[in-house]
Design a protein around this motif. Structure first.
Motif, PDB file in Angstrom:
ATOM      1  N   SER A  29       0.843  -1.194   0.000  1.00 22.75           N
ATOM      2  CA  SER A  29       0.000   0.000   0.000  1.00 22.75           C
ATOM      3  C   SER A  29       0.877   1.242   0.000  1.00 22.75           C
ATOM      4  O   SER A  29       1.832   1.346   0.769  1.00 22.75           O
ATOM      5  N   SER A  52      -6.776   0.458  -5.581  1.00 25.81           N
ATOM      6  CA  SER A  52      -6.041   1.248  -4.584  1.00 25.81           C
ATOM      7  C   SER A  52      -4.702   1.707  -5.129  1.00 25.81           C
ATOM      8  O   SER A  52      -4.224   1.253  -6.165  1.00 25.81           O
ATOM      9  N   SER A 113      -9.552  -1.708 -10.939  1.00 28.30           N
ATOM     10  CA  SER A 113     -10.610  -2.018  -9.979  1.00 28.30           C
ATOM     11  C   SER A 113     -11.254  -3.367 -10.225  1.00 28.30           C
ATOM     12  O   SER A 113     -11.794  -3.986  -9.305  1.00 28.30           O
ATOM     13  N   THR A 227      -6.246   4.876   1.216  1.00 33.04           N
ATOM     14  CA  THR A 227      -6.518   4.075   0.031  1.00 33.04           C
ATOM     15  C   THR A 227      -6.886   2.666   0.471  1.00 33.04           C
ATOM     16  O   THR A 227      -6.611   2.274   1.611  1.00 33.04           O
ATOM     17  N   GLY A 228      -7.549   1.915  -0.429  1.00 36.77           N
ATOM     18  CA  GLY A 228      -7.980   0.561  -0.090  1.00 36.77           C
ATOM     19  C   GLY A 228      -9.184   0.517   0.816  1.00 36.77           C
ATOM     20  O   GLY A 228      -9.483  -0.529   1.399  1.00 36.77           O
ATOM     21  N   GLY A 284      -7.735   6.560  -7.201  1.00 34.76           N
ATOM     22  CA  GLY A 284      -7.488   5.591  -6.140  1.00 34.76           C
ATOM     23  C   GLY A 284      -7.451   6.160  -4.739  1.00 34.76           C
ATOM     24  O   GLY A 284      -7.295   5.408  -3.774  1.00 34.76           O
ATOM     25  N   ASP A 286      -8.823   7.642  -1.316  1.00 36.52           N
ATOM     26  CA  ASP A 286     -10.031   7.606  -0.498  1.00 36.52           C
ATOM     27  C   ASP A 286      -9.977   8.693   0.569  1.00 36.52           C
ATOM     28  O   ASP A 286      -8.898   9.172   0.943  1.00 36.52           O
ATOM     29  N   SER A 323      -6.864  -0.767   9.694  1.00 40.19           N
ATOM     30  CA  SER A 323      -5.800  -0.311   8.807  1.00 40.19           C
ATOM     31  C   SER A 323      -4.464  -0.833   9.316  1.00 40.19           C
ATOM     32  O   SER A 323      -4.252  -1.002  10.518  1.00 40.19           O
TER      33      SER A 323
END
Length: 332
Positions: A29, A52, A113, A227-228, A284, A286, A323
């Motif tokens: 990540s 992501s 995605s 992200t993710g 990507g 968030d 997370s």
């Protein structure tokens, strides 16, 4: 609100804390840089989510640093200075990876995605499920081919930090709405320089900007970037426990555990694609908007962790994942 944060947190180069094999690529990540097995029993490779932002590390990827120049909504390129990459999921579906930046030792990119990913990776009453493993193939600027494996999970949250390490002050901004409807803004909760200093927690070039949580008549909203995360909302819609709100929570302080059953959940107003996919939203990226209540006043430095719905397994069993990193904020 518009902010320089999204692009700044993505165009960064970090030396990953592991030994890189000459002919392999490590995919993590781009927010947390977490380079180990996911918690909750998932073995093996690091885990990331489809759609992501990831960082890929290897030797001799490119001869120089090249950055994608066309801003959103123009699509990211699949080739930068001769460097390209693909990902093949467990079903055999191969797709190109779109690139943000390439350097001699790192690629920042956005995964497609439409990849097969595990939605529930640890049954509540069973031995757990193996994650869907994908293969990433990179073609370097000199034409060499390197590959590596990564686990694909539908939800694999990571939070960006202001110093791009994934371990210190959040890459975040603050919007305070006052009783008369007026608003004040903080573009960042950190001031960063190139000088590393020990701040009592870690070595970093960033120092906190105190956040005033105001009075009972103010609403102070912290806008976190990660992200993710976005996949949690679709999964949560299948679960009656989460159908009326986002499948994402934010915990202030220690995460929930048997030793800490009374963890401090904050109110989440929004969790999903940055800017709700409005024009100019970054690929990507968030965003999680969370209320900082007046009761936090005087807390000093506190950690923030995202908890997201990762899979629904029936009426009495819904799997959650935290997370892989915590970020921090200084509350005045």
């Amino acid at each position: 609100m518009d902010s320089p944060i999204p692009r700044a947190i993505l165009l960064s180069t970090l030396a990953l804390g592991c030994s890189l094999a000459q002919n392999s690529v490590t995919v993590v990540s781009a927010a947390s840089y977490f380079n180990g097995p996911q918690e909750n029993g998932v073995p093996g490779n690091p885990s990331v989510a489809p759609g992501s932002i990831v960082s890929m590390f290897a030797s001799n990827i490119a001869t120089r640093t090249t950055v994608a120049t066309n801003p959103p909504p123009a699509p990211l390129p699949t080739n930068l200075d001769g460097v390209s990459a693909t990902i093949t999921d467990a079903s055999g579906n191969t797709q190109p990876i779109r690139l943000i930046e390439v350097t001699p030792g790192q690629i920042n990119a956005v995964l497609p995605s439409g990849l097969q990913a595990q939605t529930c990776f640890a049954l509540c009453s069973g031995p757990g499920l193996n994650p869907d493993t994908a293969v990433v193939n990179v073609t370097t600027s000199t034409g060499n081919h390197i590959s590596g494996e990564v686990n694909l999970l539908a939800v694999s949250p990571g939070l960006f930090s202001a110093d791009q390490t994934g371990t210190w002050l959040a890459a975040a901004q603050v919007v305070t709405t006052h009783a008369d409807g007026s608003q004040t803004y903080m573009d960042s909760i950190a001031t960063c320089t190139s000088n590393l200093v020990w701040n009592g927690y870690t070595w970093s070039g960033c120092v906190p900007v105190p956040v005033d949580v105001g009075t009972g008549t103010d609403q102070v909203v912290l806008e976190l970037f990660g992200t993710g995360i976005r996949g949690a909302n679709a999964i949560a819609e299948t679960d009656p426990q989460y159908a009326n709100g986002p499948g994402v929570s934010v915990i202030a302080g220690p995460v929930c555990s048997n030793a800490n059953p009374d963890c401090n959940y904050l109110e989440v107003l929004y969790a999903g694609p940055q800017g709700a996919r409005a024009p100019g939203s970054f690929y990507g990226l968030d965003q999680v908007n969370v209320v900082l209540p007046p009761s936090l006043a005087g807390s000093g430095v506190i950690s923030l962790t995202v908890e997201a719905v990762a899979g629904y397994v029936g009426a009495d069993c819904c799997e959650l994942v935290d997370s892989n990193n915590a970020v921090y904020v200084y509350i005045k």
